[in-house]
Design an enzyme around this catalytic site. Structure first.
Site, PDB file in Angstrom:
ATOM      1  CG  HIS A  19      50.429 -26.231  16.563  1.00  0.00           C
ATOM      2  ND1 HIS A  19      51.703 -26.432  16.072  1.00  0.00           N
ATOM      3  CD2 HIS A  19      50.611 -25.591  17.737  1.00  0.00           C
ATOM      4  CE1 HIS A  19      52.585 -25.938  16.908  1.00  0.00           C
ATOM      5  NE2 HIS A  19      51.947 -25.404  17.936  1.00  0.00           N
ATOM      6  CG  HIS A  21      50.653 -23.903  22.580  1.00  0.00           C
ATOM      7  ND1 HIS A  21      51.640 -24.810  22.924  1.00  0.00           N
ATOM      8  CD2 HIS A  21      50.940 -23.507  21.321  1.00  0.00           C
ATOM      9  CE1 HIS A  21      52.487 -24.939  21.916  1.00  0.00           C
ATOM     10  NE2 HIS A  21      52.087 -24.162  20.917  1.00  0.00           N
ATOM     11  CE  LYS A 104      55.725 -29.295  18.061  1.00  0.00           C
ATOM     12  NZ  LYS A 104      54.888 -28.186  18.491  1.00  0.00           N
ATOM     13  CG  HIS A 141      59.398 -25.515  17.121  1.00  0.00           C
ATOM     14  ND1 HIS A 141      58.519 -24.512  17.485  1.00  0.00           N
ATOM     15  CD2 HIS A 141      60.532 -24.885  16.733  1.00  0.00           C
ATOM     16  CE1 HIS A 141      59.106 -23.329  17.324  1.00  0.00           C
ATOM     17  NE2 HIS A 141      60.337 -23.529  16.874  1.00  0.00           N
ATOM     18  CG  HIS A 179      54.734 -23.447  14.142  1.00  0.00           C
ATOM     19  ND1 HIS A 179      56.005 -23.823  13.790  1.00  0.00           N
ATOM     20  CD2 HIS A 179      54.670 -23.601  15.480  1.00  0.00           C
ATOM     21  CE1 HIS A 179      56.661 -24.184  14.870  1.00  0.00           C
ATOM     22  NE2 HIS A 179      55.876 -24.063  15.908  1.00  0.00           N
ATOM     23  CG  ASP A 252      51.979 -21.921  17.385  1.00  0.00           C
ATOM     24  OD1 ASP A 252      51.901 -22.545  18.466  1.00  0.00           O
ATOM     25  OD2 ASP A 252      52.990 -21.285  17.041  1.00  0.00           O
TER      26      ASP A 252
HETATM   27  N1  LIG Z   1      54.722 -20.450  18.881  1.00  0.00           N
HETATM   28  C1  LIG Z   1      55.192 -19.793  19.908  1.00  0.00           C
HETATM   29  O1  LIG Z   1      55.726 -18.708  19.725  1.00  0.00           O
HETATM   30  N2  LIG Z   1      55.078 -20.267  21.172  1.00  0.00           N
HETATM   31  C2  LIG Z   1      54.531 -21.531  21.576  1.00  0.00           C
HETATM   32  C3  LIG Z   1      55.476 -22.657  21.370  1.00  0.00           C
HETATM   33  C4  LIG Z   1      55.622 -23.091  19.930  1.00  0.00           C
HETATM   34  O2  LIG Z   1      54.657 -23.533  19.295  1.00  0.00           O
HETATM   35  O3  LIG Z   1      56.734 -23.015  19.392  1.00  0.00           O
HETATM   36  C5  LIG Z   1      54.161 -21.446  23.043  1.00  0.00           C
HETATM   37  O4  LIG Z   1      53.932 -22.488  23.675  1.00  0.00           O
HETATM   38  O5  LIG Z   1      54.056 -20.331  23.589  1.00  0.00           O
HETATM   39 ZN   LIG Z   2      52.893 -24.088  19.120  1.00  0.00          ZN
HETATM   40 ZN   LIG Z   3      56.548 -24.435  17.864  1.00  0.00          ZN
END
Ligand SMILES: NC(=O)N[C@@H](CC(=O)O)C(=O)O
Ligand SMILES: [Zn+2]
Ligand SMILES: [Zn+2]
Length: 349
Positions: A19, A21, A104, A141, A179, A252
């Site tokens: 996971h 970003h 997702k 999520h 998460h 995450d």
């Molecule tokens: N975890 C977070 O607080 N933010 C994530 C999005 C997510 O995974 O929920 C993001 O894309 O910034």
């Molecule tokens: Zn995330």
């Molecule tokens: Zn998330």
């Protein structure tokens, strides 16, 4: 003082991040090398602007990620699509053919870039059926967005109101509750059948919600789902170090420009990619469970996804070092979690 037997190096099968970003555009020049230095593969989350909703978009994003790999890096992104109220079932077939591994689910409004997310899960049932048939995973999520539900309870309520009925209706669909942050979630996943698993972040293993409020408001510790009480952190550590194959690594890591974290209305997300394994090693060592890290980081994820285990290794050394204050993120900068602070483990190049 640490015990005489505490190891000074730790060698693991190279882990994957289930996971993360990576964002897009100029940010890839920072995020991709950070993640590629730590992991063999990573699930690239689809909450871009606009979100990735077609196989063609996922493939184009994959190419942009690959183009940002440092020379010689073998890193492989694993692609996902973003579930909306109208993701057509036949897109699932195209996605599968393009190598997309998962879809997702963001409840609309639950987190960063989730406005296009699902408003009512029943609208997606034909698509979920196609996923179940074709073997694509559903990544979740897991928070309700009902404003009447306390922010700290949204994960537990999601399990009851959304996840339980969903699993009943799609018993053969593989689901990852992403998460997780509560004892409720850890318990629910541990008790469920083999088609449900969960990822756990390093920051939810290391911190409880006090971190957000100690010494003034600390936006770099603000993520969603938000950090919870100590009793929940302990339950997550117990789950991660239990050896159960239902729990695996998902950072995450979620970079935001520093000026959008250090302001009113701060964005949610912790940037942990630059020292992900170091942070996990710290959490596992504090629990006296370094021997459980390889299963969590390198074995349980591939087993659940039905992918091969990596064949190369990484080594962490016990060595104090200071994490940089920030990294460039396009025109802006991003501050990692623990910026400017000392870490006890260091990944060897
Ligand atoms: N975890 C977070 O607080 N933010 C994530 C999005 C997510 O995974 O929920 C993001 O894309 O910034
Ligand atoms: Zn995330
Ligand atoms: Zn998330």
């Amino acid at each position: 003082m640490r015990a005489m037997s505490a190891p000074d190096t730790l060698t693991l099968i190279r882990p994957d991040d289930w996971h993360t970003h990576l964002r897009d555009g100029a940010a890839l020049a920072t995020t991709v090398p950070h993640t590629a230095a730590q992991f063999a593969r990573a699930i690239a989350m689809p909450n871009l602007k606009p979100p990735l909703t077609t196989a063609a978009q996922a493939e184009a994003y994959r190419q942009r990620i690959l183009a940002a790999r440092p020379p010689g890096a073998a890193f492989e992104p694993l692609m996902t699509l973003y579930l909306t109220d109208n993701l057509p079932p036949d897109e699932i077939e195209r996605a599968r053919a393009a190598g997309v591994v998962a879809v997702k689910l963001y409840p609309a409004g639950a987190t960063t870039n989730s406005d296009a997310g699902v408003t009512d899960l029943r609208r997606t049932y034909r698509t979920l059926e196609a996923m179940q048939r074709q073997g694509l995973l559903l990544l979740v999520h897991g928070e309700v967005t009902d404003p009447d539900v306390d922010v700290f309870d949204r994960e537990a309520v999601f399990i009851e109101r959304v996840l339980e009925p969903l699993r009943r209706d799609f018993p053969a669909l593989k689901v990852v509750l992403e998460h997780i942050t509560t004892r409720d979630a850890a318990q629910y996943v541990a008790d469920a059948g083999p088609n449900l698993a969960a990822t756990i972040t390093a920051h939810h293993l290391l911190y409880n919600r006090n971190a957000i409020f100690s010494g003034g408001l600390q936006p770099h510790y603000y993520c969603l789902p938000v950090l919870k009480r100590e009793e929940h952190r302990r339950a997550l550590v117990a789950a991660a170090t239990s050896g159960s194959p239902k729990f695996f690594l998902g950072t995450d890591s979620a970079p935001h420009p520093a000026h959008l974290k250090e302001c009113a209305g701060a964005c949610a997300g912790c940037y942990t990619a630059p020292a992900a394994l170091e942070l996990y090693a710290e959490a596992f060592e504090a629990a006296g469970a370094l021997d459980k890290l390889e299963g969590f980081a390198s074995l349980h994820g591939p087993a659940f996804y039905g992918l091969p285990v990596n064949t190369t290794r990484v080594t962490l050394r016990r060595q104090d070092w200071t994490l940089p204050d920030s990294y460039p993120l396009g025109e802006a900068v991003v501050k990692p979690l623990r910026a400017g602070q000392t870490l006890r483990w260091r990944l060897q190049p």
